[in-house]
Each structure stands twice: as C-alpha cells, then as structure tokens.
Write a protein that holds these residues in place. Structure first.
Motif, PDB file in Angstrom:
ATOM      1  N   ARG A  56       0.820  -1.214   0.000  1.00 31.28           N
ATOM      2  CA  ARG A  56       0.000   0.000   0.000  1.00 31.28           C
ATOM      3  C   ARG A  56       0.858   1.269   0.000  1.00 31.28           C
ATOM      4  N   ASP A  57       1.957   1.281   0.768  1.00 33.76           N
ATOM      5  CA  ASP A  57       2.756   2.507   0.849  1.00 33.76           C
ATOM      6  C   ASP A  57       3.374   2.858  -0.494  1.00 33.76           C
ATOM      7  N   GLU A  58       3.768   1.845  -1.277  1.00 37.89           N
ATOM      8  CA  GLU A  58       4.328   2.135  -2.598  1.00 37.89           C
ATOM      9  C   GLU A  58       3.254   2.646  -3.550  1.00 37.89           C
ATOM     10  N   VAL A  59       2.064   2.056  -3.489  1.00 38.15           N
ATOM     11  CA  VAL A  59       0.980   2.512  -4.358  1.00 38.15           C
ATOM     12  C   VAL A  59       0.639   3.968  -4.048  1.00 38.15           C
ATOM     13  N   LEU A  60       0.577   4.323  -2.771  1.00 38.95           N
ATOM     14  CA  LEU A  60       0.297   5.710  -2.387  1.00 38.95           C
ATOM     15  C   LEU A  60       1.376   6.650  -2.898  1.00 38.95           C
ATOM     16  N   ALA A  61       2.640   6.263  -2.743  1.00 39.89           N
ATOM     17  CA  ALA A  61       3.738   7.112  -3.207  1.00 39.89           C
ATOM     18  C   ALA A  61       3.680   7.301  -4.719  1.00 39.89           C
ATOM     19  N   ALA A  62       3.372   6.225  -5.447  1.00 39.65           N
ATOM     20  CA  ALA A  62       3.297   6.315  -6.905  1.00 39.65           C
ATOM     21  C   ALA A  62       2.136   7.198  -7.344  1.00 39.65           C
ATOM     22  N   LEU A  63       0.994   7.079  -6.688  1.00 35.00           N
ATOM     23  CA  LEU A  63      -0.153   7.917  -7.045  1.00 35.00           C
ATOM     24  C   LEU A  63       0.136   9.385  -6.757  1.00 35.00           C
ATOM     25  N   ARG A 102      -6.536  11.779  -7.907  1.00 37.69           N
ATOM     26  CA  ARG A 102      -6.696  12.369  -6.572  1.00 37.69           C
ATOM     27  C   ARG A 102      -7.710  11.577  -5.744  1.00 37.69           C
ATOM     28  N   GLY A 103      -8.825  11.225  -6.374  1.00 37.65           N
ATOM     29  CA  GLY A 103      -9.844  10.459  -5.664  1.00 37.65           C
ATOM     30  C   GLY A 103      -9.375   9.056  -5.322  1.00 37.65           C
ATOM     31  N   PHE A 104      -8.714   8.402  -6.258  1.00 40.99           N
ATOM     32  CA  PHE A 104      -8.231   7.047  -6.036  1.00 40.99           C
ATOM     33  C   PHE A 104      -7.169   7.021  -4.938  1.00 40.99           C
ATOM     34  N   ARG A 105      -6.278   7.994  -4.959  1.00 37.04           N
ATOM     35  CA  ARG A 105      -5.242   8.081  -3.927  1.00 37.04           C
ATOM     36  C   ARG A 105      -5.877   8.198  -2.539  1.00 37.04           C
ATOM     37  N   GLN A 106      -6.954   8.989  -2.439  1.00 40.51           N
ATOM     38  CA  GLN A 106      -7.625   9.151  -1.154  1.00 40.51           C
ATOM     39  C   GLN A 106      -8.292   7.851  -0.714  1.00 40.51           C
ATOM     40  N   ARG A 107      -8.889   7.136  -1.660  1.00 42.65           N
ATOM     41  CA  ARG A 107      -9.538   5.875  -1.319  1.00 42.65           C
ATOM     42  C   ARG A 107      -8.516   4.848  -0.813  1.00 42.65           C
ATOM     43  N   VAL A 108      -7.363   4.818  -1.454  1.00 44.21           N
ATOM     44  CA  VAL A 108      -6.308   3.904  -1.007  1.00 44.21           C
ATOM     45  C   VAL A 108      -5.817   4.312   0.378  1.00 44.21           C
TER      46      VAL A 108
END
Length: 208
Positions: free
Chosen positions: A113-120, A170-176
């Motif tokens: 999850r932390d990598e996905v957030l950083a990439a987004l 932006r929305g997807f990043r917040q959901r994650v």
C-alpha cells in the motif's frame, strides 16, 4: 508492447501453471482487445515469445491430456520483469498510452500500500505539471505558422484526458489512503467464487 507483456506475465502469475486457452479466455473477460489493442489470436504468440526470452517456463502435460497442450508459469526472470513493468506503468504518466495504467490497475494488489500511495502522489505531481504547462503549449501551437489550425484541438483533447485522469487519481489516492482495497501483505478484500482456481485468495509479497 510493454503493456501486452505486463498483461501476459500478470495473468500467468495469477493462474500459474495455466495453459494458453485458459489465459486467453481470462484476458478476453477483461476486454483487453478494446483498451490494450491485443489481438486475441496474438496471445498464444506472446506467450511463446515470453517463454523464448526466458520469462515463462513451458510445461508439457503428460499422458492422458490433449496432445501438445502447454501450460506456463513465471521464471525468476519473469517475476522480476513483471514487477519492473508494473512499476514502470504505475509510476510513469503517458497520456498517449492509457492502456499502461489500465494494465497496472489490474495488478496493483501485487504491491504494498505505501508504494501505491507514493506512486499515485507522484502521478498527481506529473499531471499537475502538465496542466500548468498546457496554456503555453497551446500558445506555441497557435503561433506556429506551419501548423494547421485544427491541430490545437488534438492537443486540447489530450489535455482534457490528462485533467480527467488528474481528478480520478486524486480520488483514487484518497480511497487507497482510507484503507480501501487490499495490497501485498494484507488480508484479501475479495474472495473468488467457490470452485474458481486462482491465487487471488493469497496476495503474495513483492520481492524484497
């Protein structure tokens, strides 16, 4: 080509070992022929090519099975290539190849999850920079005497896609960030129907 390779490696990784018809049938349910420009007939060729390059292992089935039926599983090189392609598609904004991010979305559960957030967050910055440069790029097109007038509309439609992706990202990043979905190292947020043989039930950790 990298999008096709990511999709083939990714779907093999889910079902491995799996034979070509099974993989083709699965990818067709994803409608890849529409958004990834994959010809259904080319899937078999792609699998053989990946095996030739050492990314897939071909497993010939024994007696009692259909003659010539080959199943596939990832090699160590295939596993490394899968993650390399996945990270490239996730971290890099390419407005002219939207299928890359579409493919990445199919396999984000492979990453933490932390990598996905950083990439987004990185994608948001890239898209914001494109938005900031947009009026100057449009002005350059309009002021170029050698460019037909209608070309500016080609730029505008591309810019509109970028703005739409920015809003979605932006929305997807917040959901994650809020804990939606599941990623490597976490309990799965979805289970396949009974009798469906996949590896969805156990999300593998990415290599260290």
């Amino acid at each position: 080509m990298s999008t096709t390779r990511l999709l083939l490696l990714g779907v093999v990784r889910i079902f491995q070992p799996a034979y070509g018809y099974q993989l083709r049938r699965e990818l067709m349910t994803w409608q890849v022929e529409h958004w990834a420009n994959i010809n259904p007939g080319s899937i078999y060729t792609g699998l053989r090519t990946l095996a030739k390059h050492g990314y897939l292992m071909e497993l010939e089935e024994g007696a009692g099975h259909k003659p010539g039926r080959t199943s596939y599983k990832l090699t160590n090189d295939g596993e490394s290539e899968y993650f390399s392609l996945l990270r490239s598609a996730l971290w890099t904004v390419n407005g002219f190849q939207p299928g890359q991010m579409q493919a990445a979305l199919s396999f984000l559960w492979s990453l933490r999850r932390d990598e996905v957030l950083a990439a987004l967050e990185s994608r948001i910055v890239q898209l914001e920079q494109l938005e900031k440069a947009e009026p100057f790029s449009e002005r350059q097109i309009a002021e170029d005497p050698g460019t037909p007038n209608h070309v500016v509309e080609m730029f505008r439609i591309s810019s509109a896609r970028d703005r739409g992706e920015l809003e979605w990202t932006r929305g997807f990043r917040q959901r994650v960030a809020d804990g939606e979905y599941s990623f490597a190292g976490e309990p799965p947020s979805w289970e396949p129907p009974p009798g469906l043989t996949t590896h969805w039930g156990t999300i593998p950790d990415p290599p260290g």
